[in-house]
Scaffold this active site. Structure first.
Site, PDB file in Angstrom:
ATOM      1  N   LYS A 196      -4.602   9.382   9.923  1.00  0.00           N
ATOM      2  CA  LYS A 196      -5.144   9.982  11.135  1.00  0.00           C
ATOM      3  C   LYS A 196      -4.056  10.720  11.917  1.00  0.00           C
ATOM      4  O   LYS A 196      -3.441  11.635  11.412  1.00  0.00           O
ATOM      5  CB  LYS A 196      -5.826   8.892  11.963  1.00  0.00           C
ATOM      6  CG  LYS A 196      -6.775   7.981  11.166  1.00  0.00           C
ATOM      7  CD  LYS A 196      -7.842   8.729  10.406  1.00  0.00           C
ATOM      8  CE  LYS A 196      -8.970   7.843   9.882  1.00  0.00           C
ATOM      9  NZ  LYS A 196      -8.611   6.883   8.859  1.00  0.00           N
ATOM     10  N   ASP A 236      -4.859  -2.716  16.054  1.00  0.00           N
ATOM     11  CA  ASP A 236      -5.074  -1.436  15.392  1.00  0.00           C
ATOM     12  C   ASP A 236      -4.841  -0.341  16.429  1.00  0.00           C
ATOM     13  O   ASP A 236      -5.609  -0.193  17.373  1.00  0.00           O
ATOM     14  CB  ASP A 236      -6.510  -1.373  14.847  1.00  0.00           C
ATOM     15  CG  ASP A 236      -6.763  -0.112  14.021  1.00  0.00           C
ATOM     16  OD1 ASP A 236      -6.079   0.901  14.245  1.00  0.00           O
ATOM     17  OD2 ASP A 236      -7.661  -0.148  13.167  1.00  0.00           O
ATOM     18  N   TYR A 270     -14.056  -1.231  13.788  1.00  0.00           N
ATOM     19  CA  TYR A 270     -14.344  -0.210  12.783  1.00  0.00           C
ATOM     20  C   TYR A 270     -15.168  -0.807  11.647  1.00  0.00           C
ATOM     21  O   TYR A 270     -14.921  -1.931  11.199  1.00  0.00           O
ATOM     22  CB  TYR A 270     -13.026   0.378  12.267  1.00  0.00           C
ATOM     23  CG  TYR A 270     -13.142   1.184  11.007  1.00  0.00           C
ATOM     24  CD1 TYR A 270     -14.009   2.276  10.929  1.00  0.00           C
ATOM     25  CD2 TYR A 270     -12.394   0.852   9.874  1.00  0.00           C
ATOM     26  CE1 TYR A 270     -14.130   3.018   9.767  1.00  0.00           C
ATOM     27  CE2 TYR A 270     -12.504   1.594   8.707  1.00  0.00           C
ATOM     28  CZ  TYR A 270     -13.388   2.666   8.664  1.00  0.00           C
ATOM     29  OH  TYR A 270     -13.504   3.386   7.502  1.00  0.00           O
ATOM     30  N   ARG A 304       7.450   0.885  -6.581  1.00  0.00           N
ATOM     31  CA  ARG A 304       6.464   0.005  -5.945  1.00  0.00           C
ATOM     32  C   ARG A 304       7.146  -0.940  -4.966  1.00  0.00           C
ATOM     33  O   ARG A 304       6.601  -1.260  -3.901  1.00  0.00           O
ATOM     34  CB  ARG A 304       5.695  -0.788  -7.009  1.00  0.00           C
ATOM     35  CG  ARG A 304       4.834  -1.903  -6.411  1.00  0.00           C
ATOM     36  CD  ARG A 304       3.847  -2.485  -7.403  1.00  0.00           C
ATOM     37  NE  ARG A 304       4.416  -2.810  -8.696  1.00  0.00           N
ATOM     38  CZ  ARG A 304       5.143  -3.898  -8.967  1.00  0.00           C
ATOM     39  NH1 ARG A 304       5.423  -4.779  -8.005  1.00  0.00           N
ATOM     40  NH2 ARG A 304       5.604  -4.109 -10.180  1.00  0.00           N
TER      41      ARG A 304
END
Length: 370
Positions: free
Chosen positions: A176, A151, A79, A27
């Site tokens: 993406k 972004d 978005y 982690r």
């Protein structure tokens, strides 16, 4: 190994009591994830990157740079997931959020006159492909004492590098184009300042949003073909746009590569290409859209974008459904709006598919679909 190996171990041995090695728990740090982070930082020209479990986790990670009670200025047409998160966090009192059309310099200046801690930029916007001048908005943000975050999911560093234009942080949904094969969900934040990288990494570890090693391994594999894929994506998108511009039943096409697009000149200046996302508005609203998507063969009706396969999306009922009707109206997201993620298939097949579906949809405009 020619390829960086995959490290699936959740934990790592200490050298001695109170002497951890470079890695102690996945982690906190993992070799496979760090290779991807280094590659993303290099591509964006940043000091470092933090890889997390999703694009929204990356957005939320950056929001932790905002002090309690601070102020976030965001695009009115961002978005839907980002819009939902900003409103939810603001609703719980984490910060104040203001939405503004960032293409309007005067409106942005008025908004920033009230102070800001973070200015969120999304260009080209999702789903209308609106373009804002990154350098100009970042300069205004810095003058107001705010961090500027961009972004860059729609273009990737292959076509746009916001840090070179003045941004402090770049965010990606690595799901993406960076991964490019629709088989991984992930996100990343790249920062120009090493201290900001450290702060983001601290929060990712604290919150437990770090990306999985296997996801990092797959994303790195996809990243190796980013440049080649983007060239085919964009070539196909240009051909699709040419076919859509004069197609029956299409009221308007949104694509920065069109010379009459309001953001075309800015895109020419700050981008290395126009990308492969296309939006268009159909006459006949949702009825026509429903008929259209039912007739498609090669475009798959699905959320997400940036994979090698072509997808079609109805933003009002899919990606931006979390926005209320008034917010969608203000953003310009109508019921007739369709978003395409143009893949790397043979463009002739894609164009034939769109034309056949449009021809069928136009014939039943204004009537109930079969």
């Amino acid at each position: 190994a020619v390829m960086p190996p995959l490290h699936l171990s959740s934990t790592f041995a200490f050298e001695d009591l109170e002497r951890p090695g470079r890695y102690d728990y996945s982690r906190t740090g993992n070799p496979s994830r760090d290779v991807l982070a280094g590659a993303l930082a290099d591509l964006e020209g940043g000091a470092g990157a933090v890889v997390v479990a999703s694009g929204m986790a990356a957005v939320d990670l950056v929001l932790h740079l905002v002090p309690p009670g601070g102020r976030v200025v965001a695009p009115h047409d961002c978005y839907g997931g980002t819009h939902r998160l900003l409103r939810a966090r603001a609703g719980r009192g984490a910060f104040e959020v203001a939405f503004v059309d960032q293409r309007d310099a005067a409106a942005l200046a008025r908004c920033l006159s009230g102070g800001a801690d973070l200015v969120w930029i999304e260009t080209p916007s999702n789903p209308l492909l609106r373009v804002v001048d990154i350098a100009s908005v970042c300069a205004q943000a810095h003058a107001a004492g705010a961090v500027a975050a961009v972004d860059n999911t729609f273009l990737s560093p292959a076509l746009q590098r916001p840090l070179a234009l003045g941004a402090d942080v770049v965010v990606h949904s690595t799901t993406k184009y960076l991964n490019g094969h629709s088989d991984v969900v992930g996100g990343a934040a790249v920062a120009a300042d090493p201290a900001v990288v450290d702060e983001l990494a601290w929060w990712a570890n604290c919150l437990g949003t770090s990306g999985a090693p296997f996801d990092a391994y797959l994303t790195l594999r996809g990243l190796r073909t980013l440049d080649a894929r983007m060239r085919v994506h964009e070539l196909n998108a240009r051909r699709v746009v040419e076919a859509l511009v004069d197609a029956p039943g299409v009221r308007q096409v949104h694509y920065p590569g069109l010379e009459h697009h309001p953001g075309h000149d800015v895109a020419l200046h700050q981008q290395d290409g126009f990308g492969a996302m296309v939006a268009f508005e159909m006459e006949g609203g949702k009825t026509a859209v429903r008929s259209f998507v039912r007739r498609l063969r090669w475009f798959t009706l699905a959320e997400s974008l940036g994979g090698v396969e072509s997808l079609v999306c109805h933003p009002a009922t899919m990606t931006h459904a979390a926005m209320d009707a008034e917010a969608r109206r203000v953003a310009g997201i109508g019921d007739g709006l369709v978003r395409l993620s143009v893949g790397i298939e043979d463009s002739r097949d894609l164009i034939e598919d769109l034309r056949a579906a449009l021809d069928g949809a136009v014939g039943c405009r204004g009537t109930a679909p079969p």
